[in-house]
Design an enzyme around this catalytic site. Structure first.
Site, PDB file in Angstrom:
ATOM      1  N   LYS A  44       0.845  -1.208   0.000  1.00 32.30           N
ATOM      2  CA  LYS A  44       0.000   0.000   0.000  1.00 32.30           C
ATOM      3  C   LYS A  44       0.875   1.251   0.000  1.00 32.30           C
ATOM      4  CE  LYS A  44      -1.712   1.806   3.972  1.00 32.30           C
ATOM      5  NZ  LYS A  44      -1.657   3.260   4.123  1.00 32.30           N
ATOM      6  N   ASN A  45       1.882   1.256   0.874  1.00 30.10           N
ATOM      7  CA  ASN A  45       2.663   2.482   1.043  1.00 30.10           C
ATOM      8  C   ASN A  45       3.576   2.775  -0.145  1.00 30.10           C
ATOM      9  OD1 ASN A  45       1.467   2.961   3.491  1.00 30.10           O
ATOM     10  ND2 ASN A  45       3.052   1.893   4.670  1.00 30.10           N
ATOM     11  N   CYS A  64      -5.232  13.241  12.330  1.00 29.06           N
ATOM     12  CA  CYS A  64      -5.786  11.937  11.996  1.00 29.06           C
ATOM     13  C   CYS A  64      -5.703  11.048  13.219  1.00 29.06           C
ATOM     14  CB  CYS A  64      -5.038  11.303  10.843  1.00 29.06           C
ATOM     15  SG  CYS A  64      -3.474  10.621  11.301  1.00 29.06           S
ATOM     16  N   ARG A 100      -0.571  15.164  11.852  1.00 30.48           N
ATOM     17  CA  ARG A 100       0.377  14.757  10.796  1.00 30.48           C
ATOM     18  C   ARG A 100       0.719  16.000  10.006  1.00 30.48           C
ATOM     19  NH1 ARG A 100      -1.376   8.681   8.841  1.00 30.48           N
ATOM     20  NH2 ARG A 100       0.697   8.274   8.106  1.00 30.48           N
ATOM     21  N   ASP A 145       4.766   1.142  11.559  1.00 30.23           N
ATOM     22  CA  ASP A 145       3.584   0.379  11.142  1.00 30.23           C
ATOM     23  C   ASP A 145       3.553  -1.039  11.724  1.00 30.23           C
ATOM     24  OD1 ASP A 145       2.598   2.466   9.707  1.00 30.23           O
ATOM     25  OD2 ASP A 145       3.164   1.706   7.746  1.00 30.23           O
TER      26      ASP A 145
HETATM   27  C1  UD1 Z   1       4.883   7.442   7.950  1.00 32.53           C
HETATM   28  C2  UD1 Z   1       6.055   6.508   8.187  1.00 32.53           C
HETATM   29  C3  UD1 Z   1       6.047   5.500   7.078  1.00 32.53           C
HETATM   30  C4  UD1 Z   1       4.713   4.784   7.101  1.00 32.53           C
HETATM   31  C5  UD1 Z   1       3.561   5.783   6.964  1.00 32.53           C
HETATM   32  C6  UD1 Z   1       2.208   5.131   7.109  1.00 32.53           C
HETATM   33  C7  UD1 Z   1       8.269   6.950   9.076  1.00 32.53           C
HETATM   34  C8  UD1 Z   1       9.426   7.845   9.091  1.00 32.53           C
HETATM   35  N1  UD1 Z   1       7.272   7.272   8.226  1.00 32.53           N
HETATM   36  O1  UD1 Z   1       5.055   8.084   6.712  1.00 32.53           O
HETATM   37  O2  UD1 Z   1       7.109   4.566   7.241  1.00 32.53           O
HETATM   38  O3  UD1 Z   1       4.648   3.845   6.093  1.00 32.53           O
HETATM   39  O4  UD1 Z   1       3.674   6.740   7.982  1.00 32.53           O
HETATM   40  O5  UD1 Z   1       1.925   4.771   8.418  1.00 32.53           O
HETATM   41  O6  UD1 Z   1       8.219   5.971   9.777  1.00 32.53           O
HETATM   42  N2  UD1 Z   1       6.668  15.415   9.845  1.00 32.53           N
HETATM   43  C9  UD1 Z   1       6.707  16.772  10.075  1.00 32.53           C
HETATM   44  N3  UD1 Z   1       6.424  17.620   9.051  1.00 32.53           N
HETATM   45  C10 UD1 Z   1       6.089  17.181   7.803  1.00 32.53           C
HETATM   46  C11 UD1 Z   1       6.055  15.786   7.578  1.00 32.53           C
HETATM   47  C12 UD1 Z   1       6.352  14.941   8.633  1.00 32.53           C
HETATM   48  O7  UD1 Z   1       6.991  17.227  11.179  1.00 32.53           O
HETATM   49  O8  UD1 Z   1       5.832  17.985   6.898  1.00 32.53           O
HETATM   50  C13 UD1 Z   1       6.972  14.498  10.948  1.00 32.53           C
HETATM   51  C14 UD1 Z   1       5.775  13.611  11.322  1.00 32.53           C
HETATM   52  O9  UD1 Z   1       4.952  14.211  12.269  1.00 32.53           O
HETATM   53  C15 UD1 Z   1       6.440  12.375  11.838  1.00 32.53           C
HETATM   54  C16 UD1 Z   1       7.716  12.273  11.019  1.00 32.53           C
HETATM   55  O10 UD1 Z   1       7.943  13.574  10.477  1.00 32.53           O
HETATM   56  O11 UD1 Z   1       6.787  12.541  13.176  1.00 32.53           O
HETATM   57  C17 UD1 Z   1       7.674  11.275   9.897  1.00 32.53           C
HETATM   58  O12 UD1 Z   1       6.520  11.520   9.124  1.00 32.53           O
HETATM   59  P1  UD1 Z   1       6.389  11.055   7.618  1.00 32.53           P
HETATM   60  O13 UD1 Z   1       7.465  10.084   7.295  1.00 32.53           O
HETATM   61  O14 UD1 Z   1       6.234  12.240   6.761  1.00 32.53           O
HETATM   62  O15 UD1 Z   1       5.000  10.326   7.657  1.00 32.53           O
HETATM   63  P2  UD1 Z   1       4.385   9.521   6.510  1.00 32.53           P
HETATM   64  O16 UD1 Z   1       4.850   9.973   5.178  1.00 32.53           O
HETATM   65  O17 UD1 Z   1       2.931   9.485   6.809  1.00 32.53           O
END
Ligand code: UD1
Length: 457
Positions: A22-23, A115, A120, A306
């Site tokens: 999915k990811n 969420c 997020r 995850d």
């Molecule tokens: C995250 C997971 C990914 C997982 C997905 C679905 C990590 C690093 N990422 O990806 O492996 O498959 O969820 O569950 O494990 N953040 C900020 N500002 C931003 C973007 C992110 O502060 O603009 C912070 C988030 O709050 C978080 C971290 O960075 O603490 C990682 O987030 P990110 O990797 O962007 O999340 P996803 O892409 O959703």
């Protein structure tokens, strides 16, 4: 609405193949807005991928699913606005922003907001796209984005955190931007490599420089591409956790054992026998598990956030104390309350969960709070004595293709059925609200009218 009914205590046996990730599929579907035509093989059939396909259709693409995968034809794409309902349906829809800007030089999407895992933020996504020439205005919860020069340009971007989503947005946007983008601090998840493979297959120029930063030289246009989505490492880990908790002997096929390098040692430490093959992992569990110390979620190659919930379900049965620290998301222990209903001994303090293994879990009626938390409840129910009922499985269906069928193929006693309890409640509410003179027959009719199974998102 449907529920899973799980009769626990049955050891699992046999082989299971892992579906596409999915990811990985979601960013690939977003990137598919750029080439004229994309054939995406092994694209999993999930409500989240259905939502991504709906977004592409809303943008004017022709999207079809056939047995071997999904085809995206962008020749008639002309919309640059993602309807709010799609943005709300799937938080990761923000991943479309870079693609829409690259294609149209304009985009309007609603703010994805918080969420079920806590806030997020998308500040890193927006700052990177601004650096590439986007002007962003926030307007009543919507992001109105324009590229005054018409085409994004390359930039040197530093990510303060290795955000998976921000990395993917930059990769897609930079593929057809004017000039070179250098991305420092990019995420290193396998799903990033998968997106790079898709983009390269379409003619993008993406590589890593000697300092380890990602370099993307924008090309004029991407060409049509066929791509096979990588196997789902989280689904693979989930099936292994099912067998670890319920006991048994299974082989998870069509996966990449290297992607599970942070997960497999925990299962080994718990007492499971793990066999690594070229593209498969075997697990044998006697059902008597030991604690596996301290698990800390980290960006890849660290322990994946995850898999935290699925492995926590295993820890509830592991003799001794296991500690989980969740460093990626703020609010990712909501499954702990539901696991407690099954007899799990879990204490949470902020981002730390302390689990003392129980001799045995018992059956219960539980409710999924999110996708991976839902998988954790199924794992616990497979190991518990008696019949459990897992409700709100729409969360699970966002990320696992026919989880019930897959587990049945391993001998699990699991069925998917309509949520009669909820239908009764609806009928009762209609009865009370509509008219004091309403008869039992009307209440029964109301129950009938709750309609077919929830439509895929
Ligand atoms: C995250 C997971 C990914 C997982 C997905 C679905 C990590 C690093 N990422 O990806 O492996 O498959 O969820 O569950 O494990 N953040 C900020 N500002 C931003 C973007 C992110 O502060 O603009 C912070 C988030 O709050 C978080 C971290 O960075 O603490 C990682 O987030 P990110 O990797 O962007 O999340 P996803 O892409 O959703």
């Amino acid at each position: 609405m449907s529920v899973y009914i799980i009769e626990g205590g049955v050891p699992l046996q046999g082989e299971i193949a892992v579906h596409g990730a999915k990811n990985a599929a979601l960013p690939v579907l977003a990137a598919a807005l750029l080439p004229p035509e994309s054939h995406i093989l092994a694209c999993p059939s999930l409500t989240d991928t259905a939502a991504a396909m709906d977004i592409l259709r809303a943008l004017g693409c022709r999207v079809t699913r056939e047995q071997e995968g999904v085809t995206v034809d962008t020749s008639s794409a002309q919309q640059w606005e993602v309807p709010e309902r799609f943005m709300r349906e799937m938080r990761s829809s923000i991943i479309f922003l870079g693609a829409i800007l690259a294609r149209f030089g304009r985009a309007r999407v609603s703010f994805p907001g918080g969420c079920e895992l806590g806030p997020r933020p998308i500040d890193l996504h927006l700052a990177a796209l601004e650096k590439m020439g986007t002007v962003i205005q926030e307007d009543h919860g919507c992001l109105d984005c324009t590229v005054p020069q018409g085409r994004l340009h390359g930039a040197e971007i530093f990510l303060a955190l290795p955000s998976v989503g921000a990395t993917q947005n930059v990769m897609i946007a930079a593929s057809t931007a004017l000039g070179r983008t250098i991305l420092h601090g990019a995420a290193k998840e396998p799903e990033i490599d998968d997106l790079a493979a898709f983009l390269r297959g379409a003619g993008a120029r993406i590589y890593t420089n000697s300092a380890g930063s990602m370099v993307i030289d924008g090309v004029e246009q991407l060409h049509s591409v066929t791509h096979r989505v990588m196997p789902d490492r989280i689904a693979a880990a989930t099936y292994l956790c099912c067998a670890a908790a319920a006991g048994g002997n299974i082989v998870v096929r069509d996966c990449v054992p290297g992607h599970l390098q942070a997960v497999l040692p925990c299962l080994e430490q718990a007492g499971c026998r793990i066999q690594r093959y070229g593209d498969a992992v075997g697990l044998r569990s006697q059902g008597q598990l030991h604690s596996f110390g301290w698990v800390r979620t980290m960006p890849y190659p660290g322990f994946p956030t995850d898999v935290q919930a699925p492995l926590m379900a295993v820890a509830t049965l592991a003799k001794g104390t296991t500690v989980f620290t969740e460093t990626i998301f703020e609010n990712r222990f909501r499954h702990a309350d539901e696991l407690r209903r099954m007899g799990a001994n879990i204490r949470t303090e902020g981002r730390v969960a302390i689990i003392t293994g129980a001799e045995q879990l018992h059956s219960a009626s539980v409710v999924c709070t999110d996708l991976r938390g839902g998988a954790a409840l199924c794992i616990a129910a497979l190991a518990a004595q008696g019949q459990s009922r897992v409700a709100e499985i729409r969360h699970i269906e966002r990320g696992y293709e026919h989880l019930d069928q897959s587990l049945r193929s391993l001998g699990a006693n699991i069925t998917r059925s309509r949520d009669e309890k909820e239908e009764e409640t609806h009928a009762e509410q209609n009865y009370i609200q509509d008219s004091p003179a309403q008869t039992d027959q009307a209440a029964a009719d109301a129950a009938q009218k709750t309609g077919p199974e929830e439509a895929p998102a």
